[in-house]
Design a protein around this motif. Structure first.
Motif, PDB file in Angstrom:
ATOM      1  N   ILE A 278      24.883  10.462  58.515  1.00 52.95           N
ATOM      2  CA  ILE A 278      25.513  11.593  59.166  1.00 52.95           C
ATOM      3  C   ILE A 278      26.950  11.681  58.640  1.00 52.95           C
ATOM      4  O   ILE A 278      27.672  10.681  58.634  1.00 52.95           O
ATOM      5  CB  ILE A 278      25.520  11.427  60.692  1.00 52.95           C
ATOM      6  CG1 ILE A 278      24.100  11.240  61.230  1.00 52.95           C
ATOM      7  CG2 ILE A 278      26.207  12.612  61.363  1.00 52.95           C
ATOM      8  CD1 ILE A 278      23.210  12.443  61.118  1.00 52.95           C
ATOM      9  N   ALA A 279      27.352  12.836  58.201  1.00 56.31           N
ATOM     10  CA  ALA A 279      28.685  12.986  57.621  1.00 56.31           C
ATOM     11  C   ALA A 279      29.762  12.946  58.695  1.00 56.31           C
ATOM     12  O   ALA A 279      29.544  13.356  59.843  1.00 56.31           O
ATOM     13  CB  ALA A 279      28.779  14.290  56.841  1.00 56.31           C
TER      14      ALA A 279
ATOM     15  N   HIS B  11      24.972  17.255  62.710  1.00 58.14           N
ATOM     16  CA  HIS B  11      23.893  17.904  61.977  1.00 58.14           C
ATOM     17  C   HIS B  11      24.262  18.160  60.513  1.00 58.14           C
ATOM     18  O   HIS B  11      23.664  19.018  59.862  1.00 58.14           O
ATOM     19  CB  HIS B  11      23.508  19.226  62.656  1.00 58.14           C
ATOM     20  CG  HIS B  11      22.584  19.044  63.819  1.00 58.14           C
ATOM     21  ND1 HIS B  11      22.864  18.186  64.857  1.00 58.14           N
ATOM     22  CD2 HIS B  11      21.381  19.599  64.108  1.00 58.14           C
ATOM     23  CE1 HIS B  11      21.871  18.240  65.739  1.00 58.14           C
ATOM     24  NE2 HIS B  11      20.965  19.078  65.303  1.00 58.14           N
ATOM     25  N   VAL B  12      25.237  17.419  60.005  1.00 58.85           N
ATOM     26  CA  VAL B  12      25.591  17.473  58.583  1.00 58.85           C
ATOM     27  C   VAL B  12      25.221  16.133  57.973  1.00 58.85           C
ATOM     28  O   VAL B  12      25.736  15.086  58.383  1.00 58.85           O
ATOM     29  CB  VAL B  12      27.084  17.769  58.367  1.00 58.85           C
ATOM     30  CG1 VAL B  12      27.394  17.849  56.873  1.00 58.85           C
ATOM     31  CG2 VAL B  12      27.500  19.051  59.072  1.00 58.85           C
TER      32      VAL B  12
ATOM     33  N   ALA C  31      17.051  11.807  61.324  1.00 60.01           N
ATOM     34  CA  ALA C  31      18.152  12.497  62.009  1.00 60.01           C
ATOM     35  C   ALA C  31      17.627  13.458  63.060  1.00 60.01           C
ATOM     36  O   ALA C  31      18.157  13.554  64.170  1.00 60.01           O
ATOM     37  CB  ALA C  31      19.023  13.223  60.983  1.00 60.01           C
ATOM     38  N   ALA C  32      16.575  14.196  62.699  1.00 56.15           N
ATOM     39  CA  ALA C  32      15.998  15.148  63.643  1.00 56.15           C
ATOM     40  C   ALA C  32      15.443  14.454  64.877  1.00 56.15           C
ATOM     41  O   ALA C  32      15.487  14.998  65.993  1.00 56.15           O
ATOM     42  CB  ALA C  32      14.907  15.965  62.961  1.00 56.15           C
TER      43      ALA C  32
ATOM     44  N   ILE D  45      14.172   8.640  49.890  1.00 57.53           N
ATOM     45  CA  ILE D  45      14.713   8.426  51.241  1.00 57.53           C
ATOM     46  C   ILE D  45      15.351   9.660  51.855  1.00 57.53           C
ATOM     47  O   ILE D  45      15.503   9.721  53.083  1.00 57.53           O
ATOM     48  CB  ILE D  45      15.712   7.252  51.281  1.00 57.53           C
ATOM     49  CG1 ILE D  45      17.012   7.579  50.532  1.00 57.53           C
ATOM     50  CG2 ILE D  45      15.066   5.981  50.752  1.00 57.53           C
ATOM     51  CD1 ILE D  45      18.108   6.552  50.765  1.00 57.53           C
ATOM     52  N   PHE D  46      15.716  10.651  51.039  1.00 54.69           N
ATOM     53  CA  PHE D  46      16.405  11.811  51.622  1.00 54.69           C
ATOM     54  C   PHE D  46      15.521  12.547  52.636  1.00 54.69           C
ATOM     55  O   PHE D  46      15.964  12.826  53.752  1.00 54.69           O
ATOM     56  CB  PHE D  46      16.877  12.750  50.523  1.00 54.69           C
ATOM     57  CG  PHE D  46      18.185  13.450  50.845  1.00 54.69           C
ATOM     58  CD1 PHE D  46      18.810  13.301  52.077  1.00 54.69           C
ATOM     59  CD2 PHE D  46      18.795  14.262  49.906  1.00 54.69           C
ATOM     60  CE1 PHE D  46      20.014  13.938  52.365  1.00 54.69           C
ATOM     61  CE2 PHE D  46      20.001  14.901  50.177  1.00 54.69           C
ATOM     62  CZ  PHE D  46      20.599  14.741  51.423  1.00 54.69           C
ATOM     63  N   PRO D  47      14.267  12.861  52.304  1.00 52.94           N
ATOM     64  CA  PRO D  47      13.427  13.505  53.325  1.00 52.94           C
ATOM     65  C   PRO D  47      13.225  12.632  54.559  1.00 52.94           C
ATOM     66  O   PRO D  47      13.199  13.145  55.687  1.00 52.94           O
ATOM     67  CB  PRO D  47      12.101  13.748  52.595  1.00 52.94           C
ATOM     68  CG  PRO D  47      12.439  13.717  51.145  1.00 52.94           C
ATOM     69  CD  PRO D  47      13.563  12.741  51.028  1.00 52.94           C
ATOM     70  N   ILE D  48      13.106  11.331  54.364  1.00 52.27           N
ATOM     71  CA  ILE D  48      12.941  10.420  55.503  1.00 52.27           C
ATOM     72  C   ILE D  48      14.190  10.426  56.362  1.00 52.27           C
ATOM     73  O   ILE D  48      14.116  10.465  57.594  1.00 52.27           O
ATOM     74  CB  ILE D  48      12.626   8.991  55.017  1.00 52.27           C
ATOM     75  CG1 ILE D  48      11.332   8.973  54.199  1.00 52.27           C
ATOM     76  CG2 ILE D  48      12.505   8.032  56.205  1.00 52.27           C
ATOM     77  CD1 ILE D  48      11.035   7.630  53.541  1.00 52.27           C
TER      78      ILE D  48
END
Length: 212
Positions: free
Chosen positions: A162-163, A127-128, A208-209, A200-203
């Motif tokens: 995902i980090a 979740h990072v 991820a969710a 792309i960040f919001p996408i």
């Protein structure tokens, strides 16, 4: 012909195709100007991303991200890495405590210029999220734009992933490709890459969710 090449996003998702039933509780971490942070705030305000930024954590007292948080009336907390005498674990522990205090579920690194440790990753497994200004796995680390120009590649871009413990690694969620023009400088190329980052960040967060 090169000047006519468009930027494009892969995979070809839009936020409209990724509705979220649950409002995501985000904690954003930023070190600098905060443009990606503000792009996320705008996407949320426009109801394109079903999320709420619970807190912004910034590590540089003069970071412009603080001013953007004030503009959006978003809580912001300074955790100055210089106070932790190069002890990354202690820094991340303070970050985790702050994120937990604000009941954050997803940690969003939006230009966070510090190497993270297992302390943070273990507190928020899978979740990072991070955004990086290259088409990973190419050009990891700092000065990714300059690396691409020096390498002479014809395209670069940005990646949401995902980090993981390895810097600029981990499962890739979405990428945007940006052609490199013959007369590009680090400044002009960075400006065009940044436009795609904001898209792309919001996408990537919505993806991820859905996946995690």
């Amino acid at each position: 012909m090169t000047n006519q090449l468009p930027s494009f996003i892969s995979p070809q998702y839009s936020l409209e195709e990724l509705p979220l039933d649950k409002t995501l509780k985000l904690g954003v971490m930023a070190s600098g100007s905060g443009t990606n942070f503000e792009a996320l705030a705008q996407a949320i305000a426009d109801k394109r991303l079903n999320a709420k930024i619970e807190v912004l954590i910034y590590n540089n007292p003069d970071a412009k991200a603080k001013e953007r948080a004030q503009k959006w009336n978003i809580r912001h907390v300074l955790i100055n890495h210089r106070d932790y005498k190069k002890n990354r674990e202690a820094l991340d522990q303070k970050i985790v405590e702050t994120l937990k205090h604000y009941e954050v579920e997803w940690v969003i690194m939006a230009g966070w210029m510090r190497i993270i440790t297992p302390v943070l990753l273990n507190a928020f497994p899978n979740h990072v999220l991070n955004i990086h200004p290259s088409l990973l796995p190419s050009f990891k680390g700092i000065k990714a734009i300059e690396q691409a120009l020096e390498a002479g590649v014809k395209v670069t871009g940005c990646t949401v992933h995902i980090a993981s413990l390895e810097v600029d690694s981990g499962p890739i969620l979405i990428q945007a490709v940006v052609p490199i023009l013959p007369d590009d400088t680090p400044e002009t190329l960075h400006a065009r890459v940044q436009i795609q980052e904001h898209k792309i960040f919001p996408i990537g967060i919505a993806l991820a969710a859905k996946q995690y």
